[in-house]
Design a protein around this motif. Structure first.
Motif, mmCIF file in Angstrom:
data_model
loop_
_atom_site.group_PDB
_atom_site.id
_atom_site.type_symbol
_atom_site.label_atom_id
_atom_site.label_comp_id
_atom_site.label_asym_id
_atom_site.label_seq_id
_atom_site.Cartn_x
_atom_site.Cartn_y
_atom_site.Cartn_z
ATOM 1 N N VAL A 9 71.139 -3.498 8.458
ATOM 2 C CA VAL A 9 71.769 -2.182 8.313
ATOM 3 C C VAL A 9 70.948 -1.124 9.041
ATOM 4 O O VAL A 9 71.495 -0.251 9.720
ATOM 5 C CB VAL A 9 71.929 -1.826 6.827
ATOM 6 N N VAL A 10 69.630 -1.201 8.921
ATOM 7 C CA VAL A 10 68.756 -0.241 9.595
ATOM 8 C C VAL A 10 68.968 -0.291 11.106
ATOM 9 O O VAL A 10 69.076 0.755 11.770
ATOM 10 C CB VAL A 10 67.284 -0.511 9.240
ATOM 11 N N LEU A 11 69.042 -1.478 11.672
ATOM 12 C CA LEU A 11 69.198 -1.608 13.120
ATOM 13 C C LEU A 11 70.510 -0.992 13.593
ATOM 14 O O LEU A 11 70.556 -0.305 14.620
ATOM 15 C CB LEU A 11 69.126 -3.081 13.521
ATOM 16 N N VAL A 12 71.587 -1.205 12.832
ATOM 17 C CA VAL A 12 72.880 -0.635 13.212
ATOM 18 C C VAL A 12 72.854 0.882 13.066
ATOM 19 O O VAL A 12 73.329 1.613 13.944
ATOM 20 C CB VAL A 12 74.010 -1.259 12.372
ATOM 21 N N LYS A 13 72.301 1.397 11.976
ATOM 22 C CA LYS A 13 72.253 2.848 11.784
ATOM 23 C C LYS A 13 71.386 3.528 12.849
ATOM 24 O O LYS A 13 71.714 4.624 13.321
ATOM 25 C CB LYS A 13 71.735 3.179 10.381
ATOM 26 N N ARG A 14 70.282 2.902 13.237
ATOM 27 C CA ARG A 14 69.452 3.471 14.303
ATOM 28 C C ARG A 14 70.228 3.566 15.608
ATOM 29 O O ARG A 14 70.143 4.567 16.332
ATOM 30 C CB ARG A 14 68.196 2.631 14.495
ATOM 31 N N ALA A 15 70.971 2.509 15.925
ATOM 32 C CA ALA A 15 71.781 2.531 17.143
ATOM 33 C C ALA A 15 72.850 3.612 17.069
ATOM 34 O O ALA A 15 73.136 4.302 18.057
ATOM 35 C CB ALA A 15 72.421 1.160 17.364
#
Length: 257
Positions: free
Chosen positions: A191-197
């Motif tokens: 989830v963190v990786l998607v939100k950062r993107a």
């Protein structure tokens, strides 16, 4: 017991835990009138699907520093605060622009208001947001694909990341599970990786947070508070924390009155 019966029993268990937050195995065995061993098998299956979280002696729908709550649980809590935050955030969105909404329940509340602010280009990885905008002629809807998550009722993973990274948007509006005066957090790395993107794809970045998510941390750091152009909170947030947040970004306080 048949598969249909097992699924019906698991639905009863899920609804009970979502309502009460936690439950013991013995309590659920009494509720469903089956053996404790059968209940444990049901709980193993529900945990595997990401619907509920096992702990010694029972099961929980509540978040922790390493587990996020199931979407159905989050939809039923802090609804007045989320609706107030959504109303305030909607004032930041101008017709004719492109916006990205994440898979948070606060973004879903916002989506219901944005239907009336067409024309818009809406990008999202949230299945329920997709359903909400589908069929509206004045909404250009872009769905982000990926691996489906039962816990979040959304799409994550590498395909989602690649789709987000190909876009440039006027505004990105997201929420997350925890924040303190300096940093935002989430329990899950995917989830963190998607939100950062998502945040990297937006010209303006808006964070939507009800008071239950503040003064908390979680396992993974997402982004510093100062990276957001706007933070929208409900009027249950105040004191030194609100002062500290205002030193780092523009804070809008939504009235729940």
């Amino acid at each position: 017991m048949t598969t249909t019966g097992a699924e019906a029993r698991r639905q009863i268990i899920t609804e009970h835990v979502l309502k009460h937050g936690t439950a013991s195995g013995a309590e659920l065995a009494e509720l469903t009138r089956v053996s404790l061993m059968t209940v444990h098998r049901d709980l193993d299956e529900l945990a595997r699907r990401g619907v509920l979280r096992r702990f010694r002696g029972g099961v929980s729908a509540l978040p922790s520093t390493v587990f996020e709550s199931n979407l159905d649980y989050r939809l039923g809590v802090n609804t007045a605060e989320k609706e107030a935050i959504a109303k305030t955030a909607a004032d930041l969105v101008e017709p004719g622009t492109s916006v990205l909404l994440d898979d948070s329940t606060t973004a879903l509340a916002l989506a219901r208001l944005l239907v009336d602010q067409a024309p818009l280009t809406v990008v999202t990885n949230a299945r329920r947001v997709i359903d909400l905008f589908a069929g509206h002629e004045d909404i250009r809807l872009i769905s982000l694909g990926g691996e489906y998550s039962h816990t979040h009722d959304s799409f994550l993973g590498v395909p989602c990341l690649e789709a987000v990274e190909a876009l440039s948007l006027d505004m990105v509006l997201v929420s997350t599970s925890a924040m303190d005066a300096r940093m935002t957090y989430h329990q899950e790395q995917d989830v963190v990786l998607v939100k950062r993107a998502m945040l990297a794809s937006g010209t303006r970045k808006v964070l939507l947070m009800d008071r239950t998510k503040l003064a908390r941390t979680a396992l993974h750091r997402l982004a510093p508070v100062e990276d957001f152009d706007h933070l929208v909170v409900d009027d249950g947030v105040g004191g030194e924390l609100l002062t500290s947040l205002r030193e780092r970004t523009d804070v809008r306080v939504a009235s729940t009155g």
